[in-house]
Write an enzyme that holds these catalytic residues in place. Structure first.
Site, PDB file in Angstrom:
ATOM      1  N   ARG A  31      -2.113   3.683  -0.728  1.00  0.00           N
ATOM      2  CA  ARG A  31      -1.570   4.736   0.128  1.00  0.00           C
ATOM      3  C   ARG A  31      -0.128   4.428   0.444  1.00  0.00           C
ATOM      4  O   ARG A  31       0.219   3.260   0.685  1.00  0.00           O
ATOM      5  CB  ARG A  31      -2.327   4.810   1.471  1.00  0.00           C
ATOM      6  N   ASN A  76       2.902  -7.022   0.085  1.00  0.00           N
ATOM      7  CA  ASN A  76       2.249  -6.196  -0.938  1.00  0.00           C
ATOM      8  C   ASN A  76       2.278  -6.935  -2.280  1.00  0.00           C
ATOM      9  O   ASN A  76       3.249  -7.635  -2.582  1.00  0.00           O
ATOM     10  CB  ASN A  76       3.031  -4.872  -1.070  1.00  0.00           C
ATOM     11  N   HIS A  83       2.418  -6.109  -6.241  1.00  0.00           N
ATOM     12  CA  HIS A  83       2.735  -4.981  -7.120  1.00  0.00           C
ATOM     13  C   HIS A  83       2.694  -5.454  -8.572  1.00  0.00           C
ATOM     14  O   HIS A  83       3.267  -6.501  -8.898  1.00  0.00           O
ATOM     15  CB  HIS A  83       4.116  -4.418  -6.788  1.00  0.00           C
TER      16      HIS A  83
HETATM   17  C1  GRF Z   1      -3.574  -4.635  -8.691  1.00  0.00           C
HETATM   18  O1  GRF Z   1      -3.059  -4.619  -9.991  1.00  0.00           O
HETATM   19  C2  GRF Z   1      -2.482  -4.471  -7.684  1.00  0.00           C
HETATM   20  O2  GRF Z   1      -1.310  -5.119  -8.041  1.00  0.00           O
HETATM   21  C3  GRF Z   1      -2.277  -2.984  -7.712  1.00  0.00           C
HETATM   22  O3  GRF Z   1      -3.568  -2.443  -7.799  1.00  0.00           O
HETATM   23  C4  GRF Z   1      -4.419  -3.378  -8.427  1.00  0.00           C
HETATM   24  C5  GRF Z   1      -5.537  -3.655  -7.487  1.00  0.00           C
HETATM   25  O4  GRF Z   1      -6.508  -4.491  -8.044  1.00  0.00           O
HETATM   26  N1  GRF Z   1      -1.512  -2.534  -6.583  1.00  0.00           N
HETATM   27  P1  GRF Z   1      -7.614  -5.175  -7.132  1.00  0.00           P
HETATM   28  O5  GRF Z   1      -8.209  -4.095  -6.256  1.00  0.00           O
HETATM   29  O6  GRF Z   1      -6.949  -6.254  -6.336  1.00  0.00           O
HETATM   30  O7  GRF Z   1      -8.620  -5.717  -8.100  1.00  0.00           O
END
Ligand code: GRF
Length: 205
Positions: free
Chosen positions: A87, A103, A105
């Site tokens: 979000r 965060n 990313h």
């Molecule tokens: C990860 O690749 C994270 O970097 C991105 O969404 C994915 C989430 O994976 N924002 P998880 O839910 O931690 O398995």
């Protein structure tokens, strides 16, 4: 130090945090904006308190973020971790947790902010891809960088194989960043993060 983790789905980064030694940090709660987030069951199985604040129950981003902040603040967090939390957050929310909101990313920021990073990396032909942990600022996927890991893009990679390689790196650098934060080792100055040496007597390795 209480750490609250926000998720929207699978929760593998959250699981990596639960498995890791994060020094003085304790995962106090896992909160999702989706009732069907798979990571919730995983957290419950580990005895971690969970909560859901569904964005669908609120007419505006502001109302959702206010409710989310209410749920988070019950745990008096020193750190809030966005671990696959899908979000966009309002500036008011980000300000409230300034300096204690991070965060993960799936790209080497500032390359490929936003969604579908692996597809875009393949299309652009980069040879090196990776992931970033950063402090959150109001601009999406922006903010002082705490840690990055690079992974090679192989010639036969597709989106899935590249994503899997990046995810392994995510699972290393997110716990590392949280460990540094909880040890008080992160200093933000001039938009950059410095990892200060472990002070004498600290329990950190
Ligand atoms: C990860 O690749 C994270 O970097 C991105 O969404 C994915 C989430 O994976 N924002 P998880 O839910 O931690 O398995």
């Amino acid at each position: 130090m209480n750490v609250v983790v926000l998720i929207s789905g699978r929760g593998s980064n959250m699981a990596a945090l639960l498995d890791a030694e994060i020094g003085g940090g304790t995962i106090a709660a896992v909160i999702s904006n989706r009732t069907d987030a798979r990571g919730l069951a995983l957290a419950q199985g580990r005895g971690i308190p969970t909560g859901v604040v569904s964005h669908r129950d609120f007419p505006t981003r502001e109302a959702f973020d206010a409710a989310l902040a209410g749920a988070i603040d019950r745990y008096d967090p020193s750190l809030v971790v966005l671990a696959g939390f899908m979000r966009v957050l309002t500036p008011a929310f980000v300000e409230r947790y300034a300096g204690r909101l991070i965060n993960i990313h799936p790209s080497l920021l500032p390359a490929f902010p936003g969604l579908e990073t692996h597809r875009r990396a393949l299309e652009s032909g980069v040879k090196i891809h990776g992931c970033t942990v950063h402090f959150v600022t109001p601009a999406l996927d922006h903010g002082p960088i705490i840690a990055q890991a690079a992974v090679p893009v192989e010639e036969d990679d597709d989106e899935a194989s590249l994503a899997a390689r990046v995810l392994e790196a995510e699972h290393r650098i997110l716990p590392q960043a949280v460990r540094w934060f909880c040890a008080g080792r992160l200093v933000i100055a001039g938009g950059r993060v410095r990892v200060v040496p472990t002070s004498a007597g600290s329990r950190q390795p």
